[in-house]
Design an enzyme around this catalytic site. Sequence first.
Site, PDB file in Angstrom:
ATOM      1  N   ASP A 125      35.339  47.101  33.855  1.00  0.00           N
ATOM      2  CA  ASP A 125      35.429  46.290  35.077  1.00  0.00           C
ATOM      3  C   ASP A 125      34.763  47.023  36.233  1.00  0.00           C
ATOM      4  O   ASP A 125      35.206  48.108  36.615  1.00  0.00           O
ATOM      5  CB  ASP A 125      36.925  46.072  35.372  1.00  0.00           C
ATOM      6  CG  ASP A 125      37.194  45.177  36.574  1.00  0.00           C
ATOM      7  OD1 ASP A 125      36.236  44.639  37.153  1.00  0.00           O
ATOM      8  OD2 ASP A 125      38.394  45.021  36.900  1.00  0.00           O
ATOM      9  N   HIS A 143      44.675  41.497  36.244  1.00  0.00           N
ATOM     10  CA  HIS A 143      44.529  42.928  36.561  1.00  0.00           C
ATOM     11  C   HIS A 143      45.367  43.199  37.809  1.00  0.00           C
ATOM     12  O   HIS A 143      45.051  42.722  38.892  1.00  0.00           O
ATOM     13  CB  HIS A 143      43.031  43.206  36.792  1.00  0.00           C
ATOM     14  CG  HIS A 143      42.710  44.581  37.251  1.00  0.00           C
ATOM     15  ND1 HIS A 143      41.456  44.927  37.702  1.00  0.00           N
ATOM     16  CD2 HIS A 143      43.465  45.710  37.339  1.00  0.00           C
ATOM     17  CE1 HIS A 143      41.444  46.205  38.043  1.00  0.00           C
ATOM     18  NE2 HIS A 143      42.644  46.703  37.845  1.00  0.00           N
ATOM     19  N   MET A 185      45.689  41.992  44.227  1.00  0.00           N
ATOM     20  CA  MET A 185      45.669  43.198  45.080  1.00  0.00           C
ATOM     21  C   MET A 185      46.612  43.009  46.257  1.00  0.00           C
ATOM     22  O   MET A 185      46.652  41.941  46.854  1.00  0.00           O
ATOM     23  CB  MET A 185      44.273  43.397  45.680  1.00  0.00           C
ATOM     24  CG  MET A 185      43.166  43.524  44.696  1.00  0.00           C
ATOM     25  SD  MET A 185      41.615  43.664  45.617  1.00  0.00           S
ATOM     26  CE  MET A 185      40.453  43.771  44.277  1.00  0.00           C
ATOM     27  N   MET A 238      46.741  45.234  40.733  1.00  0.00           N
ATOM     28  CA  MET A 238      46.504  46.378  41.630  1.00  0.00           C
ATOM     29  C   MET A 238      47.528  46.294  42.761  1.00  0.00           C
ATOM     30  O   MET A 238      47.188  45.981  43.905  1.00  0.00           O
ATOM     31  CB  MET A 238      45.072  46.331  42.172  1.00  0.00           C
ATOM     32  CG  MET A 238      44.032  46.722  41.148  1.00  0.00           C
ATOM     33  SD  MET A 238      42.367  46.228  41.622  1.00  0.00           S
ATOM     34  CE  MET A 238      42.361  44.548  41.008  1.00  0.00           C
ATOM     35  N   MET A 257      38.027  51.218  34.535  1.00  0.00           N
ATOM     36  CA  MET A 257      37.355  50.850  35.784  1.00  0.00           C
ATOM     37  C   MET A 257      36.037  51.623  35.876  1.00  0.00           C
ATOM     38  O   MET A 257      36.020  52.851  35.750  1.00  0.00           O
ATOM     39  CB  MET A 257      38.228  51.202  36.994  1.00  0.00           C
ATOM     40  CG  MET A 257      39.489  50.379  37.140  1.00  0.00           C
ATOM     41  SD  MET A 257      39.235  48.596  37.120  1.00  0.00           S
ATOM     42  CE  MET A 257      38.115  48.362  38.497  1.00  0.00           C
ATOM     43  N   SER A 280      35.238  37.544  37.002  1.00  0.00           N
ATOM     44  CA  SER A 280      36.339  37.828  37.925  1.00  0.00           C
ATOM     45  C   SER A 280      36.280  36.827  39.065  1.00  0.00           C
ATOM     46  O   SER A 280      35.295  36.796  39.819  1.00  0.00           O
ATOM     47  CB  SER A 280      36.198  39.242  38.487  1.00  0.00           C
ATOM     48  OG  SER A 280      37.009  39.364  39.643  1.00  0.00           O
ATOM     49  N   HIS A 289      39.131  36.644  34.547  1.00  0.00           N
ATOM     50  CA  HIS A 289      39.755  37.880  35.034  1.00  0.00           C
ATOM     51  C   HIS A 289      40.270  37.614  36.455  1.00  0.00           C
ATOM     52  O   HIS A 289      39.526  37.158  37.315  1.00  0.00           O
ATOM     53  CB  HIS A 289      38.707  38.992  35.021  1.00  0.00           C
ATOM     54  CG  HIS A 289      39.215  40.340  35.411  1.00  0.00           C
ATOM     55  ND1 HIS A 289      39.880  41.173  34.534  1.00  0.00           N
ATOM     56  CD2 HIS A 289      39.151  41.025  36.587  1.00  0.00           C
ATOM     57  CE1 HIS A 289      40.186  42.314  35.153  1.00  0.00           C
ATOM     58  NE2 HIS A 289      39.763  42.245  36.398  1.00  0.00           N
ATOM     59  N   ASP A 331      42.136  39.318  39.713  1.00  0.00           N
ATOM     60  CA  ASP A 331      42.456  40.587  40.369  1.00  0.00           C
ATOM     61  C   ASP A 331      43.526  40.372  41.430  1.00  0.00           C
ATOM     62  O   ASP A 331      43.259  39.790  42.482  1.00  0.00           O
ATOM     63  CB  ASP A 331      41.202  41.154  41.044  1.00  0.00           C
ATOM     64  CG  ASP A 331      40.178  41.615  40.026  1.00  0.00           C
ATOM     65  OD1 ASP A 331      40.497  42.508  39.235  1.00  0.00           O
ATOM     66  OD2 ASP A 331      39.060  41.054  40.021  1.00  0.00           O
TER      67      ASP A 331
HETATM   68  C1  DX5 Z   1      37.579  45.546  41.508  1.00  0.00           C
HETATM   69  C2  DX5 Z   1      38.029  44.434  40.602  1.00  0.00           C
HETATM   70  C3  DX5 Z   1      36.931  43.814  39.832  1.00  0.00           C
HETATM   71  C4  DX5 Z   1      35.870  43.143  40.636  1.00  0.00           C
HETATM   72  C5  DX5 Z   1      34.584  43.267  39.878  1.00  0.00           C
HETATM   73  O1  DX5 Z   1      38.682  46.193  42.008  1.00  0.00           O
HETATM   74  O2  DX5 Z   1      38.967  44.938  39.671  1.00  0.00           O
HETATM   75  O3  DX5 Z   1      37.443  42.943  38.842  1.00  0.00           O
HETATM   76  O4  DX5 Z   1      36.126  41.803  40.904  1.00  0.00           O
HETATM   77  O5  DX5 Z   1      33.542  42.849  40.674  1.00  0.00           O
HETATM   78  P1  DX5 Z   1      32.039  43.204  40.391  1.00  0.00           P
HETATM   79  O6  DX5 Z   1      31.697  42.675  39.036  1.00  0.00           O
HETATM   80  O7  DX5 Z   1      31.321  42.522  41.484  1.00  0.00           O
HETATM   81  O8  DX5 Z   1      31.905  44.714  40.440  1.00  0.00           O
HETATM   82 ZN    ZN Z   2      39.578  43.695  37.944  1.00  0.00          ZN
END
Ligand code: DX5
Ligand code: ZN
Length: 228
Positions: A186, A74, A45, A76, A151, A16, A41, A43
Site C-alpha cells: 500500500d 485498513h 484515519m 489507522m 506500507m 483505495s 481498500h 482507509d
Molecule cells: C495511505 C493509505 C493508502 C493510500 C494509498 O496511508 O493507507 O491506502 O490511499 O494512496 P496512493 O496509492 O495514492 O499512494
Molecule cells: Zn491503506
Amino acid sequence: MPTDPFETDKPLIAPSILAADFARLGDEIDDVLAGGADLLHLDVMDGLFVRDISFGTPVVKSVRKYTDAYLDVHVMIDRPEDYAPKLVEAGADGISFHVELADNVRRTLAGLTDAVAETGTNVGVVLNPLTPAEVAFPALDDERVKLVLVMSVVPGKGGQSFMPEVLPKCEQLAKRLRSDQRLEIDGGIDAGTIASARNAGVQWFVAGSSVFGAEDRATAIAELKAQL
Ligand code: DX5
Ligand code: ZN
C-alpha cells in the site's frame, strides 16, 4: 455475498477510495469495479495515529450497502480495540491493524484478533515502512490472521512516492506466508512500481491516486495489470 479474494492466488488490484471523489462515491465505486478492480481498500484515519482524518464507520456502512465488493479496511486509529467491533458491524470483510499500535503489540493484537475473528471477518496486520518483518511473525503464526499489509509509504495520506526499500521485507514475509495468507502492499503503487512489488512476492496491490487520479479508470487498472 462479496467475491472472496482469498479464493484465488492471482494478483489483485485494490483501489483505495481515499483518492475518490466522496461526493460521488457510488459512481466512483461503480467505475473502478467495472474497470476491473478486484476489491476495495478503505482507509480509516483518526487524526491521531496519523495526522489526517479520512472517514469512519458511517462511510463503511454506506459502501457496504452499495456494493458486494470485498471491503478491505485498513485501520489507522489510536484505539482500534474500541472501533473494530463497529467496523465489523458496518460491514468490513477484512480488517487490518498496525503492529505499531500499542506497547504490548502481542496482547493487543491477540485481543483484536479474538474479537474480529469471532465474527468471521478476516484479520490482517500492517507494518509501517521502517517496521521489521519479525514484528509481524507472532501474528502471522496465528491461524486467524489472513493478511499482511506492508506500507510502502508512511501512512496518513495518498499520493506519496513508493519506497523501494520495503521490497526486501516483502520477500522475507512472502517466504513465511501460509497458502491461506496473502501479502498486500500500500502506497505509491503505479504502473512504474507494481512489477517490483510483484517480484518481491506481493499478491494484493492497493492503488489510490494511480487509479482514481486517472481520467479513465479501466485503462489505469489495465495498465497496472499489464505489468503483473
Ligand atoms: C495511505 C493509505 C493508502 C493510500 C494509498 O496511508 O493507507 O491506502 O490511499 O494512496 P496512493 O496509492 O495514492 O499512494
Ligand atoms: Zn491503506
